[in-house]
Write an enzyme that holds these catalytic residues in place. Structure first.
Site, mmCIF file in Angstrom:
data_model
loop_
_atom_site.group_PDB
_atom_site.id
_atom_site.type_symbol
_atom_site.label_atom_id
_atom_site.label_comp_id
_atom_site.label_asym_id
_atom_site.label_seq_id
_atom_site.Cartn_x
_atom_site.Cartn_y
_atom_site.Cartn_z
ATOM 1 N N ARG A 140 1.795 -20.610 -19.832
ATOM 2 C CA ARG A 140 1.995 -19.165 -20.106
ATOM 3 C C ARG A 140 0.700 -18.359 -20.017
ATOM 4 N NH1 ARG A 140 5.468 -20.846 -24.427
ATOM 5 N NH2 ARG A 140 7.576 -21.100 -23.595
ATOM 6 N N LYS A 162 -3.289 -7.964 -9.890
ATOM 7 C CA LYS A 162 -1.988 -8.155 -9.220
ATOM 8 C C LYS A 162 -2.016 -9.526 -8.557
ATOM 9 C CE LYS A 162 -0.123 -3.600 -7.989
ATOM 10 N NZ LYS A 162 0.255 -2.686 -6.882
ATOM 11 N N GLU A 204 -9.167 -1.557 3.862
ATOM 12 C CA GLU A 204 -8.996 -1.282 2.422
ATOM 13 C C GLU A 204 -10.206 -0.515 1.873
ATOM 14 O OE1 GLU A 204 -6.068 -1.962 0.922
ATOM 15 O OE2 GLU A 204 -5.379 -4.006 1.364
ATOM 16 N N LYS A 245 -11.700 1.039 -7.492
ATOM 17 C CA LYS A 245 -10.511 0.301 -7.934
ATOM 18 C C LYS A 245 -10.553 0.069 -9.443
ATOM 19 C CE LYS A 245 -7.191 -3.236 -7.105
ATOM 20 N NZ LYS A 245 -6.582 -4.221 -6.236
ATOM 21 N N GLU A 255 0.500 -0.059 -13.176
ATOM 22 C CA GLU A 255 1.106 0.840 -12.195
ATOM 23 C C GLU A 255 2.273 1.654 -12.763
ATOM 24 O OE1 GLU A 255 1.073 -0.664 -8.051
ATOM 25 O OE2 GLU A 255 3.054 0.223 -7.887
ATOM 26 N N ARG A 259 -1.909 4.198 -10.451
ATOM 27 C CA ARG A 259 -2.301 3.009 -9.676
ATOM 28 C C ARG A 259 -1.553 2.938 -8.347
ATOM 29 N NH1 ARG A 259 -3.583 -3.260 -11.417
ATOM 30 N NH2 ARG A 259 -3.907 -3.939 -9.254
ATOM 31 N N ASN A 263 -1.658 2.031 -3.134
ATOM 32 C CA ASN A 263 -0.670 1.563 -2.159
ATOM 33 C C ASN A 263 -0.656 2.430 -0.896
ATOM 34 O OD1 ASN A 263 2.476 0.056 -2.404
ATOM 35 N ND2 ASN A 263 0.674 -0.773 -3.388
ATOM 36 N N HIS A 266 0.600 1.103 2.422
ATOM 37 C CA HIS A 266 1.234 -0.200 2.198
ATOM 38 C C HIS A 266 2.746 -0.191 2.347
ATOM 39 C CE1 HIS A 266 -2.767 -1.158 0.802
ATOM 40 N NE2 HIS A 266 -2.433 -2.410 0.587
ATOM 41 N N HIS A 270 3.436 -3.118 4.567
ATOM 42 C CA HIS A 270 4.168 -4.307 4.099
ATOM 43 C C HIS A 270 5.437 -4.528 4.933
ATOM 44 C CE1 HIS A 270 2.336 -4.649 -0.241
ATOM 45 N NE2 HIS A 270 1.520 -5.080 0.698
ATOM 46 N N HIS A 285 -2.779 -8.528 6.875
ATOM 47 C CA HIS A 285 -2.511 -7.471 5.898
ATOM 48 C C HIS A 285 -3.329 -6.196 6.154
ATOM 49 C CE1 HIS A 285 -1.538 -5.596 2.055
ATOM 50 N NE2 HIS A 285 -2.832 -5.439 1.853
HETATM 51 N N1 LIG Z 1 -3.820 -8.530 -5.429
HETATM 52 C C1 LIG Z 1 -4.219 -7.433 -4.834
HETATM 53 O O1 LIG Z 1 -4.542 -6.421 -5.462
HETATM 54 C C2 LIG Z 1 -4.320 -7.408 -3.337
HETATM 55 C C3 LIG Z 1 -5.023 -6.380 -2.696
HETATM 56 C C4 LIG Z 1 -5.126 -6.397 -1.317
HETATM 57 C C5 LIG Z 1 -4.554 -7.437 -0.591
HETATM 58 N N2 LIG Z 1 -3.896 -8.419 -1.248
HETATM 59 C C6 LIG Z 1 -3.352 -9.566 -0.506
HETATM 60 O O2 LIG Z 1 -4.452 -10.253 0.072
HETATM 61 C C7 LIG Z 1 -4.002 -10.933 1.231
HETATM 62 C C8 LIG Z 1 -4.950 -10.669 2.377
HETATM 63 O O3 LIG Z 1 -6.227 -11.135 2.003
HETATM 64 P P1 LIG Z 1 -7.292 -11.545 3.118
HETATM 65 O O4 LIG Z 1 -7.370 -10.488 4.140
HETATM 66 O O5 LIG Z 1 -8.512 -11.972 2.411
HETATM 67 O O6 LIG Z 1 -6.559 -12.756 3.828
HETATM 68 P P2 LIG Z 1 -6.780 -14.347 3.730
HETATM 69 O O7 LIG Z 1 -6.896 -14.807 2.358
HETATM 70 O O8 LIG Z 1 -5.734 -14.940 4.605
HETATM 71 O O9 LIG Z 1 -8.195 -14.520 4.422
HETATM 72 C C9 LIG Z 1 -8.330 -14.128 5.770
HETATM 73 C C10 LIG Z 1 -8.797 -15.298 6.657
HETATM 74 O O10 LIG Z 1 -10.197 -15.384 6.520
HETATM 75 C C11 LIG Z 1 -10.590 -16.713 6.191
HETATM 76 N N3 LIG Z 1 -11.771 -16.588 5.358
HETATM 77 C C12 LIG Z 1 -11.847 -16.085 4.100
HETATM 78 N N4 LIG Z 1 -13.122 -16.038 3.708
HETATM 79 C C13 LIG Z 1 -13.875 -16.515 4.738
HETATM 80 C C14 LIG Z 1 -15.266 -16.683 4.963
HETATM 81 N N5 LIG Z 1 -16.170 -16.322 4.055
HETATM 82 N N6 LIG Z 1 -15.659 -17.222 6.138
HETATM 83 C C15 LIG Z 1 -14.759 -17.559 7.088
HETATM 84 N N7 LIG Z 1 -13.435 -17.402 6.950
HETATM 85 C C16 LIG Z 1 -12.999 -16.879 5.781
HETATM 86 C C17 LIG Z 1 -9.389 -17.324 5.518
HETATM 87 O O11 LIG Z 1 -9.400 -18.718 5.652
HETATM 88 C C18 LIG Z 1 -8.248 -16.666 6.283
HETATM 89 O O12 LIG Z 1 -7.998 -17.378 7.464
HETATM 90 C C19 LIG Z 1 -2.603 -10.445 1.524
HETATM 91 O O13 LIG Z 1 -1.691 -11.408 1.103
HETATM 92 C C20 LIG Z 1 -2.493 -9.204 0.667
HETATM 93 O O14 LIG Z 1 -1.168 -8.943 0.285
HETATM 94 C C21 LIG Z 1 -3.766 -8.418 -2.587
HETATM 95 O O1 LIG Z 2 -4.073 -3.191 -6.606
HETATM 96 C C1 LIG Z 2 -3.173 -2.437 -6.243
HETATM 97 O O2 LIG Z 2 -2.474 -1.810 -7.054
HETATM 98 C C2 LIG Z 2 -2.861 -2.277 -4.810
HETATM 99 O O3 LIG Z 2 -1.868 -1.675 -4.459
HETATM 100 C C3 LIG Z 2 -3.811 -2.868 -3.831
HETATM 101 C C4 LIG Z 2 -3.206 -3.208 -2.492
HETATM 102 O O4 LIG Z 2 -4.249 -3.163 -1.539
HETATM 103 C C5 LIG Z 2 -2.633 -4.613 -2.433
HETATM 104 O O5 LIG Z 2 -2.273 -4.935 -1.111
HETATM 105 C C6 LIG Z 2 -1.507 -4.923 -3.393
HETATM 106 O O6 LIG Z 2 -1.232 -6.290 -3.409
HETATM 107 C C7 LIG Z 2 -0.224 -4.228 -3.033
HETATM 108 O O7 LIG Z 2 0.545 -4.215 -4.167
HETATM 109 P P1 LIG Z 2 2.127 -4.210 -4.179
HETATM 110 O O8 LIG Z 2 2.435 -3.868 -5.589
HETATM 111 O O9 LIG Z 2 2.581 -3.170 -3.208
HETATM 112 O O10 LIG Z 2 2.574 -5.562 -3.782
HETATM 113 ZN ZN LIG Z 3 -3.648 -4.091 0.346
#
Ligand SMILES: NC(=O)c1ccc[n+]([C@@H]2O[C@H](COP(=O)([O-])OP(=O)(O)OC[C@H]3O[C@@H](n4cnc5c(N)ncnc54)[C@H](O)[C@@H]3O)[C@@H](O)[C@H]2O)c1
Ligand SMILES: O=C(O)C(=O)C[C@@H](O)[C@H](O)[C@H](O)COP(=O)(O)O
Ligand SMILES: [Zn+2]
Length: 387
Positions: A140, A162, A204, A245, A255, A259, A263, A266, A270, A285
């Protein structure tokens, strides 16, 4: 259509310095620091050890990042006296799945980690979102540490709590809010990131300017080459992004309102990721966000909310850095517009079936638009698809 919440923030100046930077995410007892600097992975063990005596950790990473950056992290953990296990998963968006979640959960439990122990995400947003979700549900809620290695993860996904995975119904549809205890962003590791992934993360960065920091967007237009070439502009852009952020997350962690501005781009983005089956060859992404932000500006202009010139300026800058900005930039056929609308209808911002988009009155003037007419979105997308 109704309008709520706009950004409306003051404009902090962008100042260049190579010193390590710390940004705090102010969430009361759950506040945490984002450390930004070059070579931080080597000292990550020490920084993690400072969080608590006797902590053990499970490091989750992907195959690409493991090859390049896992050894120094594990060595630093050992030097700091932290017992650590590691799990290496396939790289790419398809790893944000129920199957991978089960693997992480099983790995953490098999290592008999306790609540006070930590899951450490070493990787991009995929590893961060997946590992954070596991940390949020095992026992948990365990401690969680982000060591983001992609530009996107350093400026966005490692901050704000998130977490989640994708399902066949859409993007990020299953997950929890679970804040990290610490974020360690080593800017040196970005040297090994591919150009394509660096550009995707830049989308971003630009997003923060487009939401409510027009001066930052103008600074990016003038300074993006320094960011891409690894000049002092890079760490500065990361710090400005994290501050932007952190401020939003501190004001609206879950959110309830503002917040949602994060998006921007997005809702379209998405839907495009889902429509291309999370196939990283066709679209990642950040690229979906780039196309989505251009569409959001153009749709705002289509609805007479913003000028065409601003939409053109956004498209020009994102295209200039090499990002896709048009539906036609996505390789292969897209499904019919009805199917794109179906994906949009699964968006988490939908309320009682009505669509919510982040629209804009111009650069740096984004706002939350509720009750956006689906028929208008359909007409607009049909127009954008015609040659
Ligand atoms: N939680 C949030 O607030 C939030 C915000 C934005 C995006 N996201 C999510 O994040 C994801 C996208 O993240 P991303 O763009 O980092 O993608 P990713 O994690 O797939 O990384 C991109 C690629 O780069 C490679 N990589 C990463 N670091 C590296 C490095 N230092 N050197 C060489 N290769 C490297 C990885 O192996 C992968 O192939 C999506 O799923 C998106 O929905 C979440
Ligand atoms: O942190 C947030 O809030 C964001 O919306 C950041 C976005 O860049 C990110 O891709 C996030 O995962 C999107 O959120 P979601 O709630 O639409 O899934
Ligand atoms: Zn994003």
């Amino acid at each position: 259509m109704t309008e709520s919440q706009s950004g409306g923030l003051s404009q902090p100046a962008v100042t260049l310095s190579t010193a390590q930077k710390t940004v705090q995410v102010a969430l009361g007892a759950r506040s945490y620091d984002i450390l930004i600097g070059t070579g931080l992975i080597d000292g990550a063990g020490k920084a993690i050890a400072a969080l608590g005596d006797g902590m053990r950790v499970a490091v989750i990473t992907d195959e690409t990042v493991a090859r390049l950056h896992l050894d120094p992290l594990m060595a630093g953990l050992a030097d700091a006296g932290i017992a650590a296990v590691s799990l290496v998963l396939p790289a790419g968006e398809k790893t944000k799945s129920f199957e991978a979640l089960m693997q992480v959960v099983d790995h953490v439990l098999a290592a008999r980690l306790e609540r006070g122990d930590a899951v450490v995400a070493l990787g991009g947003g995929v590893i961060g979102d997946l590992s954070g979700f596991a940390a949020g549900i095992v026992r948990r809620g365990m401690r969680f540490i982000q060591v983001p290695t992609s530009l996107l993860a350093q400026v966005d996904s490692s901050v704000g709590g998130k977490t989640g995975i994708n399902t066949s119904h859409g993007k990020n549809l299953v997950g929890v809010f679970h804040q990290p205890d610490l974020v360690i962003a080593d800017t040196k590791v970005l040297d090994t990131l591919s150009d394509r992934e660096f550009r995707a993360g830049y989308a971003e960065v630009a997003k923060y300017g487009l939401i409510d920091r027009p001066d930052f967007f103008a600074w990016l237009e003038a300074n993006w080459r320094g960011i891409f070439s690894g000049g002092p502009e890079r760490a500065e852009a990361i710090a400005v992004s994290c501050r932007a952020k952190a401020e939003v997350v501190a004001a609206d962690e879950r959110e309830a309102g503002r917040r949602a501005l994060l998006n921007l781009g997005h809702t379209f983005g998405h839907a495009l990721e889902a429509a291309t089956q999370y196939d990283g060859q066709r679209l990642v992404h950040g690229e979906g966000v780039a196309i989505g932000m251009v569409l959001a500006h153009e749709f705002s202009s289509h609805m007479n909310l913003a000028s065409r010139d601003d939409a053109a300026r956004v498209q020009r800058h994102l295209a200039e850095v090499g990002l896709p900005t048009r539906l036609g930039d996505i390789a292969g056929a897209l499904p019919p517009t009805d199917v794109l609308l179906d994906h949009i209808a699964q968006d988490k911002k939908v309320r009682r079936g009505a669509l919510t988009f982040i629209l804009t009155h111009g650069i740096g003037q984004a706002f939350i638009a509720d009750d956006v007419p689906g028929a208008e979105v359909h007409r607009f997308l049909e127009e954008r698809r015609s040659p």
